[in-house]
Design a protein around this motif. Structure first.
Motif, mmCIF file in Angstrom:
data_model
loop_
_atom_site.group_PDB
_atom_site.id
_atom_site.type_symbol
_atom_site.label_atom_id
_atom_site.label_comp_id
_atom_site.label_asym_id
_atom_site.label_seq_id
_atom_site.Cartn_x
_atom_site.Cartn_y
_atom_site.Cartn_z
ATOM 1 N N ARG A 116 65.558 64.270 80.321
ATOM 2 C CA ARG A 116 64.571 64.184 81.416
ATOM 3 C C ARG A 116 64.283 65.572 81.988
ATOM 4 O O ARG A 116 63.125 65.927 82.237
ATOM 5 C CB ARG A 116 65.094 63.256 82.517
ATOM 6 C CG ARG A 116 64.085 63.013 83.625
ATOM 7 C CD ARG A 116 64.634 62.071 84.696
ATOM 8 N NE ARG A 116 63.586 61.691 85.631
ATOM 9 C CZ ARG A 116 63.214 62.440 86.679
ATOM 10 N NH1 ARG A 116 63.817 63.601 86.910
ATOM 11 N NH2 ARG A 116 62.244 62.026 87.489
ATOM 12 N N GLY A 118 65.004 50.130 75.638
ATOM 13 C CA GLY A 118 64.049 50.370 76.711
ATOM 14 C C GLY A 118 64.356 51.537 77.632
ATOM 15 O O GLY A 118 63.527 52.425 77.831
ATOM 16 N N ARG A 158 64.389 54.880 75.649
ATOM 17 C CA ARG A 158 63.035 55.190 75.181
ATOM 18 C C ARG A 158 62.153 55.700 76.321
ATOM 19 O O ARG A 158 61.342 56.614 76.141
ATOM 20 C CB ARG A 158 62.441 53.918 74.570
ATOM 21 C CG ARG A 158 61.055 54.030 73.979
ATOM 22 C CD ARG A 158 60.651 52.683 73.386
ATOM 23 N NE ARG A 158 59.270 52.646 72.988
ATOM 24 C CZ ARG A 158 58.800 53.074 71.821
ATOM 25 N NH1 ARG A 158 59.639 53.576 70.944
ATOM 26 N NH2 ARG A 158 57.518 53.000 71.529
ATOM 27 N N ALA A 159 62.341 55.126 77.513
ATOM 28 C CA ALA A 159 61.521 55.508 78.661
ATOM 29 C C ALA A 159 61.830 56.919 79.148
ATOM 30 O O ALA A 159 61.071 57.480 79.946
ATOM 31 C CB ALA A 159 61.726 54.514 79.805
ATOM 32 N N LEU A 217 51.969 52.359 77.488
ATOM 33 C CA LEU A 217 52.073 52.741 78.903
ATOM 34 C C LEU A 217 50.813 52.354 79.664
ATOM 35 O O LEU A 217 50.865 51.822 80.771
ATOM 36 C CB LEU A 217 52.266 54.251 79.029
ATOM 37 C CG LEU A 217 53.651 54.854 78.900
ATOM 38 C CD1 LEU A 217 53.560 56.355 79.104
ATOM 39 C CD2 LEU A 217 54.605 54.229 79.891
ATOM 40 N N ASP A 225 50.806 48.698 80.130
ATOM 41 C CA ASP A 225 51.811 48.298 81.118
ATOM 42 C C ASP A 225 51.332 48.554 82.540
ATOM 43 O O ASP A 225 51.557 47.742 83.451
ATOM 44 C CB ASP A 225 53.123 49.046 80.877
ATOM 45 C CG ASP A 225 53.876 48.538 79.649
ATOM 46 O OD1 ASP A 225 53.496 47.476 79.120
ATOM 47 O OD2 ASP A 225 54.832 49.222 79.231
ATOM 48 N N ARG A 230 58.326 49.900 84.146
ATOM 49 C CA ARG A 230 58.503 50.847 83.042
ATOM 50 C C ARG A 230 57.492 51.977 83.139
ATOM 51 O O ARG A 230 57.825 53.159 82.976
ATOM 52 C CB ARG A 230 58.348 50.132 81.694
ATOM 53 C CG ARG A 230 59.536 49.317 81.252
ATOM 54 C CD ARG A 230 59.431 48.956 79.781
ATOM 55 N NE ARG A 230 58.209 48.223 79.464
ATOM 56 C CZ ARG A 230 58.103 46.897 79.499
ATOM 57 N NH1 ARG A 230 59.144 46.170 79.870
ATOM 58 N NH2 ARG A 230 56.971 46.311 79.179
ATOM 59 N N ALA A 231 56.243 51.630 83.391
ATOM 60 C CA ALA A 231 55.200 52.657 83.490
ATOM 61 C C ALA A 231 55.477 53.594 84.657
ATOM 62 O O ALA A 231 55.277 54.818 84.546
ATOM 63 C CB ALA A 231 53.834 51.991 83.651
ATOM 64 N N GLN A 290 58.420 54.316 85.900
ATOM 65 C CA GLN A 290 59.562 55.166 85.540
ATOM 66 C C GLN A 290 59.121 56.331 84.675
ATOM 67 O O GLN A 290 59.508 57.484 84.900
ATOM 68 C CB GLN A 290 60.616 54.337 84.798
ATOM 69 C CG GLN A 290 61.835 55.170 84.353
ATOM 70 C CD GLN A 290 62.798 54.366 83.486
ATOM 71 O OE1 GLN A 290 62.622 53.170 83.278
ATOM 72 N NE2 GLN A 290 63.823 55.030 82.968
ATOM 73 N N VAL A 291 58.289 56.054 83.679
ATOM 74 C CA VAL A 291 57.820 57.106 82.782
ATOM 75 C C VAL A 291 56.974 58.124 83.539
ATOM 76 O O VAL A 291 57.040 59.328 83.274
ATOM 77 C CB VAL A 291 57.020 56.496 81.617
ATOM 78 C CG1 VAL A 291 56.294 57.584 80.827
ATOM 79 C CG2 VAL A 291 57.950 55.710 80.696
#
Length: 210
Positions: A77, A116, A119-120, A156, A159, A171-172, A174-175
């Motif tokens: 990250r 998940g 990957r995120a 993304l 999502d 999820r979106a 978080q990314v």
């Protein structure tokens, strides 16, 4: 030389430092990217390279190792934030004696690309490191298909527009903390187009002058 094993104490210290650096980068990305000296930038690169190399055996052992995986996710990250919209930092992560940091990220175990939560973190970092950088894209292509990143970004977008689908929206969101929404459309275009041919006589990202 051989890379020494990372002790649990050293791993704990590394994770604490990575949490602080991630927090600083999230609070003020441009300030965090503008490290005051080349020595500090080079130190971050070498620490990243060492950690990825030293933790590789623990990640590949087949035994659950949550501490090692969490450390790598924090590092990934941070590297994504370090490289986001910053060509000089992108180049640093893609150059040097192979395997480069970028190559090590592309060679992480399959679960980092399929599960998940992993990957995120990994996919947006790979986008940040390679977006609009043809040399780094060529490094990426040695291990992965750029179409994988295009598919990830496309998902993304879906999502983020999922009405009432809370997990998808989560999820979106978080990314977007690593790869903000404004980079999604350019990323989809970049990874969907054919790769640019290498310039005649030009150096590649992995060919740093030594």
């Amino acid at each position: 030389g051989a890379v020494g094993e990372v002790s649990d104490e050293a791993l704990g210290l590394a994770m604490a430092a990575l949490r602080v650096l991630n927090g600083a980068a999230s609070a003020d990305l441009r300030l965090a990217q503008d490290l005051p000296t080349d020595d500090l930038r080079l130190t971050l690169y070498h620490v990243a390279d060492w950690l990825l190399s030293a933790l590789a055996p623990r990640l590949a052992s087949g035994k659950p190792d949550k501490a090692a995986e969490q450390c790598v996710l924090l590092l990934v990250r941070l590297l994504g934030l370090f490289a986001l919209a910053c060509p000089a930092h992108q180049q640093r992560l893609g150059c040097g004696r192979p395997p480069t940091v970028l190559a090590r990220l592309c060679a992480l175990p399959l679960r980092f690309f399929s599960e998940g939560g992993h990957r995120a973190v990994l996919m947006p970092a790979l986008v940040a490191i390679t977006l609009d950088n043809d040399a780094n894209r060529r490094v990426l292509q040695m291990e992965l298909s750029p179409g994988m990143l295009a598919t990830f970004v496309q998902q993304l977008q879906l999502d983020s527009r999922s009405d009432g689908a809370e997990p998808a929206q989560r999820r979106a969101a978080q990314v977007s903390t690593v790869l903000p929404v404004e980079f999604w459309r350019p990323a989809l275009a970049f990874y969907s187009e054919p790769p640019q041919p290498r310039a005649r006589g030009g150096g590649d990202a992995g060919e740093e002058t030594r």
